[in-house]
Design a protein around this motif. Sequence first.
Motif, PDB file in Angstrom:
ATOM      1  N   PHE A 127       6.706  32.840 -11.598  1.00  0.00           N
ATOM      2  CA  PHE A 127       5.425  32.195 -11.310  1.00  0.00           C
ATOM      3  C   PHE A 127       4.664  31.866 -12.596  1.00  0.00           C
ATOM      4  CE2 PHE A 127       6.309  33.723  -7.092  1.00  0.00           C
ATOM      5  CZ  PHE A 127       5.659  32.825  -6.258  1.00  0.00           C
ATOM      6  N   ASP A 128       4.698  32.786 -13.549  1.00  0.00           N
ATOM      7  CA  ASP A 128       3.970  32.564 -14.806  1.00  0.00           C
ATOM      8  C   ASP A 128       4.480  31.329 -15.543  1.00  0.00           C
ATOM      9  OD1 ASP A 128       2.319  34.733 -14.428  1.00  0.00           O
ATOM     10  OD2 ASP A 128       3.374  36.057 -15.829  1.00  0.00           O
ATOM     11  N   ILE A 143       4.340  26.265 -18.215  1.00  0.00           N
ATOM     12  CA  ILE A 143       5.027  25.022 -18.588  1.00  0.00           C
ATOM     13  C   ILE A 143       4.257  23.813 -18.084  1.00  0.00           C
ATOM     14  CG2 ILE A 143       7.127  23.668 -18.234  1.00  0.00           C
ATOM     15  CD1 ILE A 143       8.658  26.341 -18.163  1.00  0.00           C
ATOM     16  N   LYS A 144       3.750  23.914 -16.874  1.00  0.00           N
ATOM     17  CA  LYS A 144       2.921  22.861 -16.279  1.00  0.00           C
ATOM     18  C   LYS A 144       3.550  21.486 -16.482  1.00  0.00           C
ATOM     19  CE  LYS A 144      -1.958  21.713 -15.645  1.00  0.00           C
ATOM     20  NZ  LYS A 144      -3.341  21.837 -16.164  1.00  0.00           N
ATOM     21  N   SER A 145       4.791  21.358 -16.055  1.00  0.00           N
ATOM     22  CA  SER A 145       5.516  20.096 -16.188  1.00  0.00           C
ATOM     23  C   SER A 145       4.804  18.979 -15.435  1.00  0.00           C
ATOM     24  CB  SER A 145       6.932  20.263 -15.627  1.00  0.00           C
ATOM     25  OG  SER A 145       7.586  19.023 -15.486  1.00  0.00           O
ATOM     26  N   ASN A 147       8.738  29.084 -22.254  1.00  0.00           N
ATOM     27  CA  ASN A 147       7.843  28.005 -22.680  1.00  0.00           C
ATOM     28  C   ASN A 147       8.387  26.602 -22.462  1.00  0.00           C
ATOM     29  OD1 ASN A 147       5.919  29.902 -23.706  1.00  0.00           O
ATOM     30  ND2 ASN A 147       7.275  30.213 -25.468  1.00  0.00           N
ATOM     31  N   GLY A 148       9.563  26.485 -21.892  1.00  0.00           N
ATOM     32  CA  GLY A 148      10.147  25.162 -21.684  1.00  0.00           C
ATOM     33  C   GLY A 148      11.172  25.200 -20.577  1.00  0.00           C
ATOM     34  N   LEU A 149      11.614  24.026 -20.164  1.00  0.00           N
ATOM     35  CA  LEU A 149      12.560  23.932 -19.069  1.00  0.00           C
ATOM     36  C   LEU A 149      13.984  24.225 -19.526  1.00  0.00           C
ATOM     37  CD1 LEU A 149      11.279  20.666 -17.323  1.00  0.00           C
ATOM     38  CD2 LEU A 149      10.808  23.041 -16.679  1.00  0.00           C
ATOM     39  N   ARG A 150      14.740  24.818 -18.667  1.00  0.00           N
ATOM     40  CA  ARG A 150      16.169  24.999 -18.907  1.00  0.00           C
ATOM     41  C   ARG A 150      16.852  23.648 -18.725  1.00  0.00           C
ATOM     42  NH1 ARG A 150      20.011  29.586 -15.985  1.00  0.00           N
ATOM     43  NH2 ARG A 150      22.035  28.656 -16.510  1.00  0.00           N
ATOM     44  N   THR A 151      17.727  23.288 -19.630  1.00  0.00           N
ATOM     45  CA  THR A 151      18.266  21.928 -19.637  1.00  0.00           C
ATOM     46  C   THR A 151      19.765  21.836 -19.351  1.00  0.00           C
ATOM     47  OG1 THR A 151      18.537  22.047 -22.041  1.00  0.00           O
ATOM     48  CG2 THR A 151      16.486  21.083 -21.203  1.00  0.00           C
TER      49      THR A 151
END
Length: 518
Positions: free
Chosen positions: A121-122, A127-129, A181-185
């Motif tokens: 959830f955090d 990240i608030k994409s 802090n970022g998306l898994r790619t």
Amino acid sequence: MRSVRIRILATLLVLGAVGVGGWQLMPSQEDSGKTIKVGTSDVVTSLDPAGAYDAGSWALFSNVFQSLLTFEPGGVKPVPDAAESCGFEGGELSTYRCTLREGLVFPSGRTMTAEDVKYSFDRVKKIKSDVGPSALLDTLKSVSASGLTVTFHLSSPDATFPFKVATGAGSIVDRTKYPANGLRTDNGVDGTGPYELTAYTKDKKADLKPNEDYEGAIKDAGHPVELRYYKDADALNSAWKKKQVAAATRQLPPKTLAELNPSDPTMRVSEADSSEVRNLYLNTRSSSPLHDTEVRQAMAWLIDRERLAATVYEGTVDPLYSLIPTGITGHTTAFFDAYPQQSAKKARALLTEAGVSLPVRFTYGYGIGRASAAEEAKELKRQLEASGLFKVTVKGYEWTDFQKRWVGGKLDAYAVGWVADYPDPDTYGAPLVGTDGTMSTGYSSSQVDRLIQASQRFEDRGEATEDFRSLQDAVARDVPVIPLWQAKEYVVTSEDVGGGQYLSDGTGVFRLWRLTWI
């Protein structure tokens, strides 16, 4: 809590040569491990739950991830899945606590803890994409975790929070596999859902096998599934006709849907009412030619939904006249009440009052390959330009580019389908018309925001009806969005595949495990 009512039509079961008893036949031992191929024209934006807020992605998430809660078929109240139990603490509806099931195991062999839930959830919030689900968690202030207990602290009372927990936004990930802090790619998925993702090719296919370690609300393991993704409805239809898939859903072309024959023994057809809608969103920012309320109201006087549904969609959708669709608590006909018939005269009067140059010129964008989006854009352009009051430039974009353009405010108008996140009218509120909502129209109304927040204070959802009625009246007045139509749910399967009628039912869950060989 009073049940939210979703009208489900009697499913059309094409029994064919197998007879009625065929639906109860158990799969043979030979078929138990045979893969069921399912086709769709939906798109997966991201395999990371923090980076996707669309039907195609969430359909996959509901199979490979677990949330603390889920929905049973036809259910209107969340039930425990990864959680053993959940509930509000006290009577303020601002503290929500869940206890995890013991022994839930990620693919890595790690046991899930409350820290994984907090982390999941955090990171959505952090990240608030731009195309992620953070807006859905707007009332979540903080999360705390200890052992198997996770506690959600809300910024305001929110009786709908359990519904949100049960969505793709609540997907629980392995905190050792997903960056904070970022998306898994990469193409990997580390969840504890009823299926494991064994292979994935973007825009092509996802291979799924039953997760032997799954523990949760689902009691019966499914068959292996190959989800095939097609670029548009025509490509999906071609694959269906060539028998390259055993099930097809979301979406076959309107002409194909209109011609489905319940008496055809070679297939099984499921048709049901749906809470899926499609709206025309209007950019209200000062830089947009649609900034003035009178301009948007003028457009509302010109849109002919009946013709759109009858011609472009061949009667497979129903005209929609309000933000909340038919069958959902609080539904009204606010747009019909405000704009009861097409009137170029009233539209011209509004534009004259606004003092804008005629014709009003604006851009209209749509997602390429999204059902009949191109034909729909052409028809809406025709309707608006027939009055001589508007000049519309239409352009299609690849889905990911389309999302980024509307989020970035680069389109003046854009039509987007909306599949309910959960069976409650709240899903049509904050995400669509609330300040900083996911549709990014630039619209902000203190009255609308106040009504959304007020509606969330009622644990008995029926008591929020008046707030939702007032909200829809405000939206019809301000017109940041024009409702177009409400969909029907169609699933077709080959004669030897059952369970298609359970695949999707308006709760936001895509139940691949209900498909079976018969």
